[in-house]
Design a protein around this motif. Structure first.
Motif, PDB file in Angstrom:
ATOM      1  N   ILE A 158       5.817  74.675 -58.104  1.00 40.38           N
ATOM      2  CA  ILE A 158       5.695  73.248 -58.417  1.00 40.38           C
ATOM      3  C   ILE A 158       5.401  72.467 -57.140  1.00 40.38           C
ATOM      4  CG2 ILE A 158       6.869  71.257 -59.398  1.00 40.38           C
ATOM      5  CD1 ILE A 158       8.678  73.247 -60.896  1.00 40.38           C
ATOM      6  N   SER A 159       4.371  71.655 -57.177  1.00 33.39           N
ATOM      7  CA  SER A 159       4.005  70.861 -56.003  1.00 33.39           C
ATOM      8  C   SER A 159       4.798  69.557 -55.978  1.00 33.39           C
ATOM      9  CB  SER A 159       2.509  70.549 -56.022  1.00 33.39           C
ATOM     10  OG  SER A 159       2.209  69.634 -57.071  1.00 33.39           O
ATOM     11  N   ILE A 160       4.890  68.963 -54.819  1.00 34.19           N
ATOM     12  CA  ILE A 160       5.582  67.688 -54.694  1.00 34.19           C
ATOM     13  C   ILE A 160       4.840  66.598 -55.465  1.00 34.19           C
ATOM     14  CG2 ILE A 160       4.406  67.082 -52.550  1.00 34.19           C
ATOM     15  CD1 ILE A 160       8.039  66.224 -53.620  1.00 34.19           C
ATOM     16  N   HIS A 161       3.522  66.756 -55.610  1.00 31.03           N
ATOM     17  CA  HIS A 161       2.741  65.770 -56.367  1.00 31.03           C
ATOM     18  C   HIS A 161       3.078  65.848 -57.861  1.00 31.03           C
ATOM     19  CE1 HIS A 161       0.411  64.695 -52.852  1.00 31.03           C
ATOM     20  NE2 HIS A 161       0.220  65.982 -52.600  1.00 31.03           N
ATOM     21  N   GLU A 162       3.330  67.055 -58.345  1.00 31.87           N
ATOM     22  CA  GLU A 162       3.741  67.216 -59.746  1.00 31.87           C
ATOM     23  C   GLU A 162       5.101  66.562 -59.974  1.00 31.87           C
ATOM     24  OE1 GLU A 162       4.916  70.841 -62.844  1.00 31.87           O
ATOM     25  OE2 GLU A 162       3.667  71.264 -61.085  1.00 31.87           O
ATOM     26  N   LEU A 163       6.012  66.752 -59.041  1.00 31.59           N
ATOM     27  CA  LEU A 163       7.334  66.134 -59.159  1.00 31.59           C
ATOM     28  C   LEU A 163       7.240  64.614 -59.042  1.00 31.59           C
ATOM     29  CD1 LEU A 163       9.465  68.610 -57.001  1.00 31.59           C
ATOM     30  CD2 LEU A 163       9.458  68.412 -59.494  1.00 31.59           C
ATOM     31  N   SER A 164       6.402  64.157 -58.141  1.00 32.95           N
ATOM     32  CA  SER A 164       6.227  62.710 -57.971  1.00 32.95           C
ATOM     33  C   SER A 164       5.710  62.061 -59.250  1.00 32.95           C
ATOM     34  CB  SER A 164       5.253  62.434 -56.819  1.00 32.95           C
ATOM     35  OG  SER A 164       5.711  62.991 -55.626  1.00 32.95           O
ATOM     36  N   ALA A 165       4.746  62.733 -59.889  1.00 32.93           N
ATOM     37  CA  ALA A 165       4.181  62.197 -61.134  1.00 32.93           C
ATOM     38  C   ALA A 165       5.224  62.162 -62.240  1.00 32.93           C
ATOM     39  CB  ALA A 165       2.990  63.049 -61.560  1.00 32.93           C
ATOM     40  N   LEU A 166       6.178  63.096 -62.182  1.00 26.92           N
ATOM     41  CA  LEU A 166       7.222  63.170 -63.207  1.00 26.92           C
ATOM     42  C   LEU A 166       8.083  61.918 -63.232  1.00 26.92           C
ATOM     43  CD1 LEU A 166       8.512  65.209 -65.302  1.00 26.92           C
ATOM     44  CD2 LEU A 166      10.084  65.834 -63.458  1.00 26.92           C
ATOM     45  N   ILE A 167       8.356  61.340 -62.060  1.00 26.18           N
ATOM     46  CA  ILE A 167       9.241  60.162 -62.003  1.00 26.18           C
ATOM     47  C   ILE A 167       8.493  58.916 -61.513  1.00 26.18           C
ATOM     48  CG2 ILE A 167      11.317  61.565 -61.689  1.00 26.18           C
ATOM     49  CD1 ILE A 167      11.207  60.833 -58.691  1.00 26.18           C
ATOM     50  N   TYR A 168       7.156  59.019 -61.401  1.00 22.33           N
ATOM     51  CA  TYR A 168       6.328  57.879 -61.018  1.00 22.33           C
ATOM     52  C   TYR A 168       6.736  57.294 -59.660  1.00 22.33           C
ATOM     53  CZ  TYR A 168       5.201  58.220 -65.958  1.00 22.33           C
ATOM     54  OH  TYR A 168       4.834  58.687 -67.197  1.00 22.33           O
ATOM     55  N   ARG A 169       6.926  58.212 -58.710  1.00 19.42           N
ATOM     56  CA  ARG A 169       7.275  57.799 -57.352  1.00 19.42           C
ATOM     57  C   ARG A 169       6.315  58.451 -56.365  1.00 19.42           C
ATOM     58  NH1 ARG A 169      11.579  53.942 -56.639  1.00 19.42           N
ATOM     59  NH2 ARG A 169      13.097  54.273 -58.300  1.00 19.42           N
ATOM     60  N   SER A 170       6.299  57.951 -55.138  1.00 26.04           N
ATOM     61  CA  SER A 170       5.482  58.573 -54.098  1.00 26.04           C
ATOM     62  C   SER A 170       6.151  59.880 -53.673  1.00 26.04           C
ATOM     63  CB  SER A 170       5.355  57.646 -52.895  1.00 26.04           C
ATOM     64  OG  SER A 170       6.603  57.538 -52.225  1.00 26.04           O
ATOM     65  N   PRO A 171       5.401  60.788 -53.050  1.00 28.48           N
ATOM     66  CA  PRO A 171       6.004  62.040 -52.573  1.00 28.48           C
ATOM     67  C   PRO A 171       7.193  61.818 -51.643  1.00 28.48           C
ATOM     68  CG  PRO A 171       3.628  62.241 -52.564  1.00 28.48           C
ATOM     69  CD  PRO A 171       3.932  60.805 -52.899  1.00 28.48           C
ATOM     70  N   SER A 172       7.070  60.883 -50.718  1.00 26.84           N
ATOM     71  CA  SER A 172       8.173  60.643 -49.771  1.00 26.84           C
ATOM     72  C   SER A 172       9.404  60.092 -50.495  1.00 26.84           C
ATOM     73  CB  SER A 172       7.734  59.682 -48.673  1.00 26.84           C
ATOM     74  OG  SER A 172       7.335  58.439 -49.212  1.00 26.84           O
ATOM     75  N   GLN A 173       9.202  59.200 -51.471  1.00 28.73           N
ATOM     76  CA  GLN A 173      10.324  58.681 -52.248  1.00 28.73           C
ATOM     77  C   GLN A 173      10.976  59.786 -53.083  1.00 28.73           C
ATOM     78  OE1 GLN A 173       8.124  55.494 -54.265  1.00 28.73           O
ATOM     79  NE2 GLN A 173       9.497  54.002 -53.327  1.00 28.73           N
ATOM     80  N   THR A 174      10.140  60.662 -53.632  1.00 22.72           N
ATOM     81  CA  THR A 174      10.642  61.756 -54.460  1.00 22.72           C
ATOM     82  C   THR A 174      11.540  62.679 -53.643  1.00 22.72           C
ATOM     83  OG1 THR A 174       8.678  61.675 -55.866  1.00 22.72           O
ATOM     84  CG2 THR A 174       9.975  63.701 -55.908  1.00 22.72           C
ATOM     85  N   ILE A 175      11.091  63.028 -52.451  1.00 20.64           N
ATOM     86  CA  ILE A 175      11.898  63.889 -51.579  1.00 20.64           C
ATOM     87  C   ILE A 175      13.204  63.196 -51.211  1.00 20.64           C
ATOM     88  CG2 ILE A 175      12.000  64.953 -49.287  1.00 20.64           C
ATOM     89  CD1 ILE A 175       8.954  65.405 -49.525  1.00 20.64           C
ATOM     90  N   ARG A 176      13.135  61.925 -50.912  1.00 18.26           N
ATOM     91  CA  ARG A 176      14.328  61.178 -50.523  1.00 18.26           C
ATOM     92  C   ARG A 176      15.335  61.107 -51.672  1.00 18.26           C
ATOM     93  NH1 ARG A 176      11.828  57.502 -48.193  1.00 18.26           N
ATOM     94  NH2 ARG A 176      11.665  55.970 -49.855  1.00 18.26           N
ATOM     95  N   ILE A 177      14.856  60.868 -52.891  1.00 13.18           N
ATOM     96  CA  ILE A 177      15.736  60.795 -54.065  1.00 13.18           C
ATOM     97  C   ILE A 177      16.428  62.134 -54.310  1.00 13.18           C
ATOM     98  CG2 ILE A 177      15.720  60.611 -56.597  1.00 13.18           C
ATOM     99  CD1 ILE A 177      13.492  58.461 -56.215  1.00 13.18           C
ATOM    100  N   PHE A 178      15.644  63.216 -54.215  1.00 12.36           N
ATOM    101  CA  PHE A 178      16.212  64.546 -54.468  1.00 12.36           C
ATOM    102  C   PHE A 178      17.221  64.918 -53.378  1.00 12.36           C
ATOM    103  CE2 PHE A 178      16.482  69.104 -54.735  1.00 12.36           C
ATOM    104  CZ  PHE A 178      16.336  69.373 -56.085  1.00 12.36           C
ATOM    105  N   LYS A 179      16.864  64.656 -52.139  1.00 12.70           N
ATOM    106  CA  LYS A 179      17.739  65.045 -51.027  1.00 12.70           C
ATOM    107  C   LYS A 179      19.049  64.259 -51.045  1.00 12.70           C
ATOM    108  CE  LYS A 179      17.436  66.282 -46.163  1.00 12.70           C
ATOM    109  NZ  LYS A 179      16.560  66.339 -44.971  1.00 12.70           N
TER     110      LYS A 179
END
Length: 268
Positions: free
Chosen positions: A184-205
């Motif tokens: 799974i790419s970070i772009h796929e995860l970002s699209a899942l929650i409608y956030r930017s890649p950097s925001q997605t990583i920050r939310i998960f971490k």
């Protein structure tokens, strides 16, 4: 490091879950303990002190009042704080049911549980282990019941804390969990929650103390361990099941994470 250990006699009948020993470890500030693919499940209560732990690729800094879980076949390294070294009470748990219970209660990936005071249960465990009037079977029965209680208490505590995890972080984790056979790419995860890649990583971490990539990578290796232990699938087939198209690359990653090859792990 000094340890006070209570060795228990083997149960009178073969058990899928049993506790052969318990102990208290008094850590020295200069001691580092490292294990690869350790063949025992261990649950510890930190009586005092603090330090650094790396368990299956995750880094923690547990201190007084925390619970630590080292599942069967874990890789870990522990170093006590120089100024405030640990005192840790530990329970050694053997048998295939130890990890199965962690999975059933959904805490197989929970390694350090903060601020969960189980000193009372640990005291009962040690009192039972020291009781010479109990037969081996009665002693093991009581000890395994205490182990069940510890697992249940941890699960309740974890679920309570997870209720505070954001819906976005939970959605990301669930998507990774359901797609362990995919990359799974970070772009796929970002699209899942409608956030930017950097925001997605920050939310998960923030929710899980590691990046989505690290979590997915460790999940693949832990899943591969289960296939190696419980199935007769070939290494190539297991690699495919956890999202690797190349058997040799899978073996290299597995060795880097665990210190042994998939074949060696299965043999052990």
């Amino acid at each position: 490091m000094r340890e006070d250990i209570i060795n228990l006699p083997p149960a009178e009948t073969e058990q899928p879950l049993y506790i052969p020993m318990v102990g208290t470890a008094y850590w020295d500030k200069n001691v580092v303990v490292t294990r690869k693919c350790f063949w025992s499940c261990c649950i510890e209560y930190i009586v005092q002190g603090r330090g650094k732990m790396e368990i299956n690729g995750h880094t923690f800094y547990p201190s007084k009042g925390d619970i630590c879980i080292f599942p069967l076949f874990s890789d870990y390294s522990c170093r006590a704080d120089q100024n405030d070294p640990w005192v840790r009470m530990w329970i050694d748990v053997r048998g295939v049911l130890s990890n199965e219970l962690l999975k059933l209660y959904g805490i197989e990936n929970e390694y350090v549980i903060q601020n969960l005071n189980l000193s009372g249960i640990f005291k009962r465990v040690f009192d039972t282990a020291s009781n010479k009037d109990l037969s081996p079977s009665e002693s093991n029965l009581r000890l395994t019941l205490y182990f069940y209680e510890i697992i249940q208490r941890i699960a309740i505590h974890v679920r309570k804390n997870q209720s505070e995890v954001s819906d976005e972080a939970r959605a990301l984790k669930n998507h990774i969990d359901r797609n362990v056979n995919c990359n799974i790419s970070i772009h796929e995860l970002s699209a899942l929650i409608y956030r930017s890649p950097s925001q997605t990583i920050r939310i998960f971490k923030k929710a899980f103390q590691c990046t989505p990539y690290d979590y997915a990578s460790n999940l693949k290796i832990e899943t591969a361990k289960l296939y190696l232990k419980n199935t007769s699938l070939k290494i190539k087939e297991i690699a495919y099941q956890v999202g690797f198209s190349d058997e040799h690359y899978f073996s290299n990653v597995f060795r880097a994470k665990t210190g042994v090859s998939p074949k060696e792990f299965r043999h052990r």
